[in-house]
Design an enzyme around this catalytic site. Structure first.
Site, PDB file in Angstrom:
ATOM      1  N   PRO A 230       0.886  -1.339   0.006  1.00  0.00           N
ATOM      2  CG  PRO A 230      -0.010  -0.706   2.421  1.00  0.00           C
ATOM      3  CD  PRO A 230       0.739  -1.863   0.915  1.00  0.00           C
ATOM      4  CB  CYS A 231       3.207   3.156  -2.474  1.00  0.00           C
ATOM      5  SG  CYS A 231       2.406   2.932  -4.120  1.00  0.00           S
TER       6      CYS A 231
END
Lengths: 235, 182
Positions: A141-142
């Protein structure tokens, strides 16, 4: 004349299909923001991009992964538990992606936090570069990594998508924006003497009457606070 | 197999899937004789295919069309095998060069049937590396002498003598083993 040694050398039929180990497959599957193109090896997802330019996807795959890629039939469901295969990444890239994957849903951490977590506190820009080319966005989850002031910053799928993903995860975007506007990077509790990043779930439990805002870790330290051991704001 | 090189030129990824299906049997057999170990042979063959694909990525159509795929793939396999051994020697803590035979667990019947000739594997393992490679390329992979010489990077006369010395040594090793066994 038959030579028994030569006959013995000729190999037995090895009944094994290596296609699965050698060939990666790609397919279109549903992601949280719509359809995505997703490529997988036998180990897990190797590469994911928004649906669209299939030829560009395959060309980029060949350039970056260097593995053969053919159309597949079924794609994995996309989520935090989807297995990934990051063998094509450098060890620094893997460390950055692992640290990013540890950020809880609905919370955010600045790039500098990821840099500290991987043991290279000065490598903030390098962290940004790695996340900008994250091979498996949505899974790693950047979108939960923000600028140092807490504002959302850029995202490969667009800033709007970043806000939408965080909101869908239950992040209080208005609250976080208010902290950013007030230049608050840490919040402490005057009853515990502990300071947290604003999105830490411990920070969210501090009541208004006891919340103390800080503009830097140094300011919190000088005021006699210690950093939260859960969100590890850097001390 | 010009059909396969045509397929590669047409569509590198799709053509490569055909190449894997067509050559994996003979490459696995060759890898098995080089390593003496089933699991290592599978890893080695898969790695060799991936290395071959990465090389093909940078080849233009003429170069792909001109490839003798079988000899080229065997050469890639041999180089990958040599690299694996070099790496294992440099970092002995990481599993090391695979020893023939001796599985850590009790093998099931299918595995016993698939594991090839441990006595032969042990004898091959005792040959000097270049003789083992020459024998395997010539008589397991079934390359002709010029192809063996090219793969080993030696002259044809040298390749021929590695093959014949290797075979002679193998006969001696296997004969003494059979005597001691009986």
């Amino acid at each position: 004349m038959t030579d028994s040694l030569l006959a013995r050398l000729s190999p037995p039929a090895v009944e094994k299909d290596l296609s699965g180990a050698v060939m990666d497959t790609f397919t279109t599957t549903a992601g949280p923001l719509g359809d995505v193109l997703v490529a997988s090896s036998a180990e897990g997802v190797t590469y994911l991009r928004p649906v669209g330019d299939v030829d560009g996807f395959r060309a980029e795959y060949r350039r970056r992964l260097g593995r053969p890629l053919v159309p597949g039939t079924t794609g994995p469901s996309i989520g935090a538990r989807t297995p990934v295969d990051l063998r094509a990444c450098s060890s620094f890239e893997r460390d950055v992606l692992d640290a990013t994957a540890s950020i809880p849903a609905g919370q955010t951490r600045p790039y500098g936090w990821v840099a500290r977590e991987v043991g290279s506190p000065a490598a903030v820009r390098a962290v940004g570069t790695v996340l900008a080319r994250n091979p498996v966005p949505l899974i790693v989850p950047c979108h939960r990594v923000t600028k140092a002031d807490g504002s959302l910053g850029r995202y490969m799928l667009g800033e709007e998508a970043k806000a939408r993903l965080l909101a869908d995860e239950g992040a209080d975007l208005e609250g976080l924006a208010a902290f950013t506007a007030a230049r608050t990077v840490l919040v402490g509790s005057d009853t515990t003497g502990i300071a947290c990043l604003p999105s830490c779930h411990h920070a969210r439990r501090i009541t208004d009457a006891h919340r103390v805002s800080f503009r830097s870790a140094a300011a919190a330290r000088d005021a006699g606070y210690r950093g939260c051991t859960v969100c590890r704001p850097g001390w | 197999m010009s059909d396969l090189t045509d397929a590669l030129v047409e569509d590198l990824d799709g053509g490569f899937a055909q190449v894997v299906r067509w050559y994996q049997g003979s490459l696995l057999g060759t890898a098995l004789r080089l390593t003496g170990h089933r699991a290592s042979a599978e890893d080695l063959t898969a790695e060799a295919f991936l290395r071959a694909f990465r090389a093909l990525r940078d080849y233009d159509a003429d170069r792909i069309a001109a490839l003798d795929l079988r000899a080229w793939l065997v050469t890639v396999l041999l180089n990958e095998h040599r690299n694996t051994i070099r790496t294992a020697t440099r970092r002995p803590a990481l599993s090391g060069a695979p020893l023939p035979d001796r599985p850590a667990h009790e093998p099931g019947p299918a595995e016993v049937a698939a594991r090839a000739d441990p006595d032969l594997a042990a004898a091959l393992a005792r040959l000097p590396a270049v003789q083992r490679e020459a024998v395997v390329l010539r008589h397991v992979a079934d390359l002709d002498v010029p192809a063996v010489a090219a793969a080993l990077g030696v002259g044809e006369g040298t390749a021929r003598s590695h093959v014949s010395r290797g075979l002679a040594r193998l006969r001696t090793l296997l004969a003494s083993h059979d005597r001691s066994a009986s």
